[in-house]
Design a protein around this motif. Structure first.
Motif, PDB file in Angstrom:
ATOM      1  N   THR A 167     -12.786   3.839  -3.079  1.00  0.00           N
ATOM      2  CA  THR A 167     -12.282   2.472  -3.186  1.00  0.00           C
ATOM      3  C   THR A 167     -11.176   2.233  -2.153  1.00  0.00           C
ATOM      4  O   THR A 167     -10.512   3.164  -1.706  1.00  0.00           O
ATOM      5  N   VAL A 168     -10.970   0.966  -1.797  1.00  0.00           N
ATOM      6  CA  VAL A 168      -9.937   0.590  -0.824  1.00  0.00           C
ATOM      7  C   VAL A 168      -8.894  -0.278  -1.517  1.00  0.00           C
ATOM      8  O   VAL A 168      -9.222  -1.256  -2.181  1.00  0.00           O
ATOM      9  N   THR A 169      -7.631   0.089  -1.346  1.00  0.00           N
ATOM     10  CA  THR A 169      -6.549  -0.715  -1.908  1.00  0.00           C
ATOM     11  C   THR A 169      -5.502  -1.115  -0.866  1.00  0.00           C
ATOM     12  O   THR A 169      -4.481  -1.703  -1.219  1.00  0.00           O
ATOM     13  N   MET A 170      -5.757  -0.798   0.388  1.00  0.00           N
ATOM     14  CA  MET A 170      -4.888  -1.290   1.458  1.00  0.00           C
ATOM     15  C   MET A 170      -5.701  -1.343   2.748  1.00  0.00           C
ATOM     16  O   MET A 170      -6.496  -0.447   3.032  1.00  0.00           O
ATOM     17  N   GLY A 171      -5.508  -2.399   3.509  1.00  0.00           N
ATOM     18  CA  GLY A 171      -6.162  -2.548   4.801  1.00  0.00           C
ATOM     19  C   GLY A 171      -5.610  -3.765   5.504  1.00  0.00           C
ATOM     20  O   GLY A 171      -5.049  -4.663   4.867  1.00  0.00           O
ATOM     21  N   ALA A 203       0.375  -7.004  11.399  1.00  0.00           N
ATOM     22  CA  ALA A 203      -0.643  -7.074  10.350  1.00  0.00           C
ATOM     23  C   ALA A 203      -0.553  -5.875   9.416  1.00  0.00           C
ATOM     24  O   ALA A 203      -0.670  -6.005   8.193  1.00  0.00           O
ATOM     25  N   ALA A 204      -0.341  -4.691   9.986  1.00  0.00           N
ATOM     26  CA  ALA A 204      -0.212  -3.489   9.152  1.00  0.00           C
ATOM     27  C   ALA A 204       1.006  -3.594   8.249  1.00  0.00           C
ATOM     28  O   ALA A 204       0.953  -3.250   7.055  1.00  0.00           O
ATOM     29  N   ASP A 205       2.114  -4.068   8.797  1.00  0.00           N
ATOM     30  CA  ASP A 205       3.340  -4.188   8.017  1.00  0.00           C
ATOM     31  C   ASP A 205       3.180  -5.227   6.912  1.00  0.00           C
ATOM     32  O   ASP A 205       3.612  -5.021   5.770  1.00  0.00           O
ATOM     33  N   ALA A 206       2.540  -6.355   7.241  1.00  0.00           N
ATOM     34  CA  ALA A 206       2.321  -7.393   6.232  1.00  0.00           C
ATOM     35  C   ALA A 206       1.413  -6.896   5.117  1.00  0.00           C
ATOM     36  O   ALA A 206       1.611  -7.227   3.940  1.00  0.00           O
ATOM     37  N   ALA A 207       0.425  -6.085   5.462  1.00  0.00           N
ATOM     38  CA  ALA A 207      -0.493  -5.565   4.450  1.00  0.00           C
ATOM     39  C   ALA A 207       0.208  -4.609   3.492  1.00  0.00           C
ATOM     40  O   ALA A 207      -0.149  -4.527   2.314  1.00  0.00           O
ATOM     41  N   ILE A 208       1.202  -3.878   4.000  1.00  0.00           N
ATOM     42  CA  ILE A 208       1.991  -3.007   3.120  1.00  0.00           C
ATOM     43  C   ILE A 208       2.683  -3.853   2.055  1.00  0.00           C
ATOM     44  O   ILE A 208       2.601  -3.568   0.851  1.00  0.00           O
ATOM     45  N   VAL A 209       3.368  -4.895   2.487  1.00  0.00           N
ATOM     46  CA  VAL A 209       4.077  -5.766   1.547  1.00  0.00           C
ATOM     47  C   VAL A 209       3.098  -6.412   0.581  1.00  0.00           C
ATOM     48  O   VAL A 209       3.340  -6.489  -0.638  1.00  0.00           O
ATOM     49  N   TYR A 210       1.965  -6.854   1.112  1.00  0.00           N
ATOM     50  CA  TYR A 210       0.954  -7.532   0.299  1.00  0.00           C
ATOM     51  C   TYR A 210       0.422  -6.606  -0.803  1.00  0.00           C
ATOM     52  O   TYR A 210       0.440  -6.950  -1.992  1.00  0.00           O
ATOM     53  N   SER A 211      -0.055  -5.424  -0.430  1.00  0.00           N
ATOM     54  CA  SER A 211      -0.642  -4.525  -1.428  1.00  0.00           C
ATOM     55  C   SER A 211       0.397  -4.052  -2.443  1.00  0.00           C
ATOM     56  O   SER A 211       0.116  -3.980  -3.647  1.00  0.00           O
ATOM     57  N   ARG A 212       1.588  -3.744  -1.975  1.00  0.00           N
ATOM     58  CA  ARG A 212       2.618  -3.290  -2.896  1.00  0.00           C
ATOM     59  C   ARG A 212       3.034  -4.412  -3.841  1.00  0.00           C
ATOM     60  O   ARG A 212       3.348  -4.167  -5.023  1.00  0.00           O
ATOM     61  N   SER A 213       3.020  -5.650  -3.349  1.00  0.00           N
ATOM     62  CA  SER A 213       3.356  -6.782  -4.212  1.00  0.00           C
ATOM     63  C   SER A 213       2.306  -6.962  -5.305  1.00  0.00           C
ATOM     64  O   SER A 213       2.646  -7.252  -6.457  1.00  0.00           O
ATOM     65  N   LEU A 214       1.019  -6.789  -4.962  1.00  0.00           N
ATOM     66  CA  LEU A 214      -0.032  -6.898  -5.967  1.00  0.00           C
ATOM     67  C   LEU A 214       0.117  -5.798  -7.019  1.00  0.00           C
ATOM     68  O   LEU A 214      -0.008  -6.052  -8.225  1.00  0.00           O
ATOM     69  N   SER A 215       0.353  -4.580  -6.568  1.00  0.00           N
ATOM     70  CA  SER A 215       0.506  -3.476  -7.506  1.00  0.00           C
ATOM     71  C   SER A 215       1.703  -3.709  -8.428  1.00  0.00           C
ATOM     72  O   SER A 215       1.631  -3.444  -9.634  1.00  0.00           O
ATOM     73  N   ALA A 217       2.950  -6.605  -9.302  1.00  0.00           N
ATOM     74  CA  ALA A 217       2.620  -7.678 -10.239  1.00  0.00           C
ATOM     75  C   ALA A 217       1.716  -7.172 -11.363  1.00  0.00           C
ATOM     76  O   ALA A 217       1.839  -7.597 -12.518  1.00  0.00           O
ATOM     77  N   LEU A 218       0.807  -6.262 -11.039  1.00  0.00           N
ATOM     78  CA  LEU A 218      -0.146  -5.751 -12.021  1.00  0.00           C
ATOM     79  C   LEU A 218       0.459  -4.716 -12.958  1.00  0.00           C
ATOM     80  O   LEU A 218       0.215  -4.738 -14.170  1.00  0.00           O
ATOM     81  N   TYR A 219       1.223  -3.792 -12.389  1.00  0.00           N
ATOM     82  CA  TYR A 219       1.624  -2.605 -13.143  1.00  0.00           C
ATOM     83  C   TYR A 219       3.136  -2.378 -13.196  1.00  0.00           C
ATOM     84  O   TYR A 219       3.596  -1.476 -13.896  1.00  0.00           O
ATOM     85  N   GLY A 220       3.875  -3.148 -12.414  1.00  0.00           N
ATOM     86  CA  GLY A 220       5.315  -2.957 -12.377  1.00  0.00           C
ATOM     87  C   GLY A 220       5.759  -1.814 -11.494  1.00  0.00           C
ATOM     88  O   GLY A 220       6.945  -1.486 -11.437  1.00  0.00           O
ATOM     89  N   HIS A 221       4.809  -1.176 -10.798  1.00  0.00           N
ATOM     90  CA  HIS A 221       5.128  -0.053  -9.918  1.00  0.00           C
ATOM     91  C   HIS A 221       3.985   0.112  -8.922  1.00  0.00           C
ATOM     92  O   HIS A 221       2.932  -0.533  -9.026  1.00  0.00           O
ATOM     93  N   ASP A 222       4.192   0.995  -7.958  1.00  0.00           N
ATOM     94  CA  ASP A 222       3.153   1.306  -6.987  1.00  0.00           C
ATOM     95  C   ASP A 222       2.106   2.226  -7.588  1.00  0.00           C
ATOM     96  O   ASP A 222       2.427   3.118  -8.374  1.00  0.00           O
ATOM     97  N   ILE A 223       0.857   2.017  -7.176  1.00  0.00           N
ATOM     98  CA  ILE A 223      -0.174   3.029  -7.374  1.00  0.00           C
ATOM     99  C   ILE A 223      -0.317   3.791  -6.059  1.00  0.00           C
ATOM    100  O   ILE A 223       0.177   3.341  -5.021  1.00  0.00           O
ATOM    101  N   PRO A 224      -0.974   4.945  -6.052  1.00  0.00           N
ATOM    102  CA  PRO A 224      -1.324   5.562  -4.771  1.00  0.00           C
ATOM    103  C   PRO A 224      -2.370   4.667  -4.076  1.00  0.00           C
ATOM    104  O   PRO A 224      -3.323   4.222  -4.714  1.00  0.00           O
ATOM    105  N   TYR A 225      -2.179   4.426  -2.799  1.00  0.00           N
ATOM    106  CA  TYR A 225      -3.064   3.511  -2.079  1.00  0.00           C
ATOM    107  C   TYR A 225      -4.075   4.284  -1.235  1.00  0.00           C
ATOM    108  O   TYR A 225      -3.790   5.384  -0.748  1.00  0.00           O
ATOM    109  N   VAL A 226      -5.250   3.674  -1.057  1.00  0.00           N
ATOM    110  CA  VAL A 226      -6.276   4.194  -0.157  1.00  0.00           C
ATOM    111  C   VAL A 226      -6.416   3.197   0.986  1.00  0.00           C
ATOM    112  O   VAL A 226      -6.790   2.032   0.776  1.00  0.00           O
TER     113      VAL A 226
END
Length: 306
Positions: A167-171, A203-215, A217-226
């Motif tokens: 699965t992909v959780t960052m790109g 784009a890479a830097d923005a995607a970091i903020v984006y994916s971490r923000s989603l995580s 919002a969902l869980y209150g913390h980071d998940i390990p990203y792929v």
């Protein structure tokens, strides 16, 4: 899925910069590579083997754990000179997984054809991987079936053959940059290449903020990203600096197996289980949470160096 097919958003970086900063903990990130042995057009004077060697060297110098490369076997026929990339990858101690033979989209092709495309790749994977674990699959286009029935049947097929889903959780749409880069190299347009580099990092830097923000919002913390990357010429050029960026942002590199041991990936590791959201965006939608604008390149890549 939208992470890799996102629309350009020129104002996104300013909006993200204004957002509250997320803690820069030693967050886990697994890098994975699609489209081995050949992705995107070749810039003048480069070869597939040279591109792969640059990627391998950058990962070795950064002391990354082994990263999976997902194979489309058809490329060994389309570009026979690219075939040594697979042995080069293995000689470096890097594993290979299945990306289907021809990069077939399950959303737009019959399930039986897609299943045949998956199995057609297996002899090549067995040849290079031997007793090592090649039973990881990355869906081409991250397309897991356009109906619930197709999705469920595809998962049953994969479970029956012992696959796990990568699965992909960052790109950040890295694949978008390889074609304009080849054009700009051909035109010897160094100013345009510099613009590509700036856009790629943003784009890479923005995607970091984006994916971490989603995580968050969902869980209150980071998940390990792929993280999804592609074995293109521009990716090879940028990789040493890109890896440094991830470390500056507080990431620690782990293997795909380590990342997907987290609860978020449970149904990907075992496709015999019922389907669940396959991305952070899908998880947000399932929970009824609003999605922020997806990051894009902020640059008209199609028009560059035309």
């Amino acid at each position: 899925m939208s992470i890799l097919h996102s629309r350009p958003a020129l104002a996104l970086l300013a909006a993200l910069a204004a957002a509250p900063a997320l803690p820069a903990t030693a967050q886990q990130l697994a890098i994975t590579w699609d489209d081995l042995p050949a992705h995107g057009p070749l810039p003048p004077g480069e070869t597939r083997v040279e591109i792969a060697q640059k990627i391998i060297t950058a990962m070795q110098q950064a002391k990354l754990p082994p990263a999976y490369g997902f194979v489309n076997g058809v490329q060994t026929q389309n570009e026979p000179a690219s075939t040594p990339v697979l042995q080069l990858w293995r000689d470096a101690g890097l594993p290979l997984g299945n990306h289907t033979w021809s990069h077939m989209n399950l959303n737009t092709n019959p399930l039986a054809d897609w299943e045949q495309d998956v199995t057609r790749n297996e002899a090549m994977l067995q040849k290079y991987m031997g007793d090592a674990d090649w039973r990881w699959l990355r869906y081409p286009y991250l397309a897991e079936g356009d109906t619930a029935a197709t999705r469920a049947a595809g998962r049953r097929f994969l479970a029956g053959r012992g696959y796990k889903v990568a699965t992909v959780t960052m790109g950040f749409g890295d694949y978008l940059y390889n074609e304009p880069y080849a054009r700009c190299v051909a035109k010897k347009d160094s100013a345009a290449i510099a613009r590509l580099e700036s856009s790629y990092f943003a784009a890479a830097d923005a995607a970091i903020v984006y994916s971490r923000s989603l995580s968050k919002a969902l869980y209150g913390h980071d998940i390990p990203y792929v993280l999804l990357m592609h074995v293109g010429a521009f990716d090879a050029r940028m990789l040493p600096r890109l890896l440094a960026l991830y470390r500056e942002r507080g990431f620690r590199f782990v293997t795909l197996e380590e990342a997907e041991s987290a609860p978020f990936y449970r149904n990907a590791i075992d496709p015999g289980l019922p389907s669940s959201p396959d991305s952070l965006e899908a998880a947000m939608t399932a929970r009824g949470l609003p999605l922020p604008p997806a990051p894009g390149p902020g640059l008209d890549l199609d028009a560059l160096c035309r």
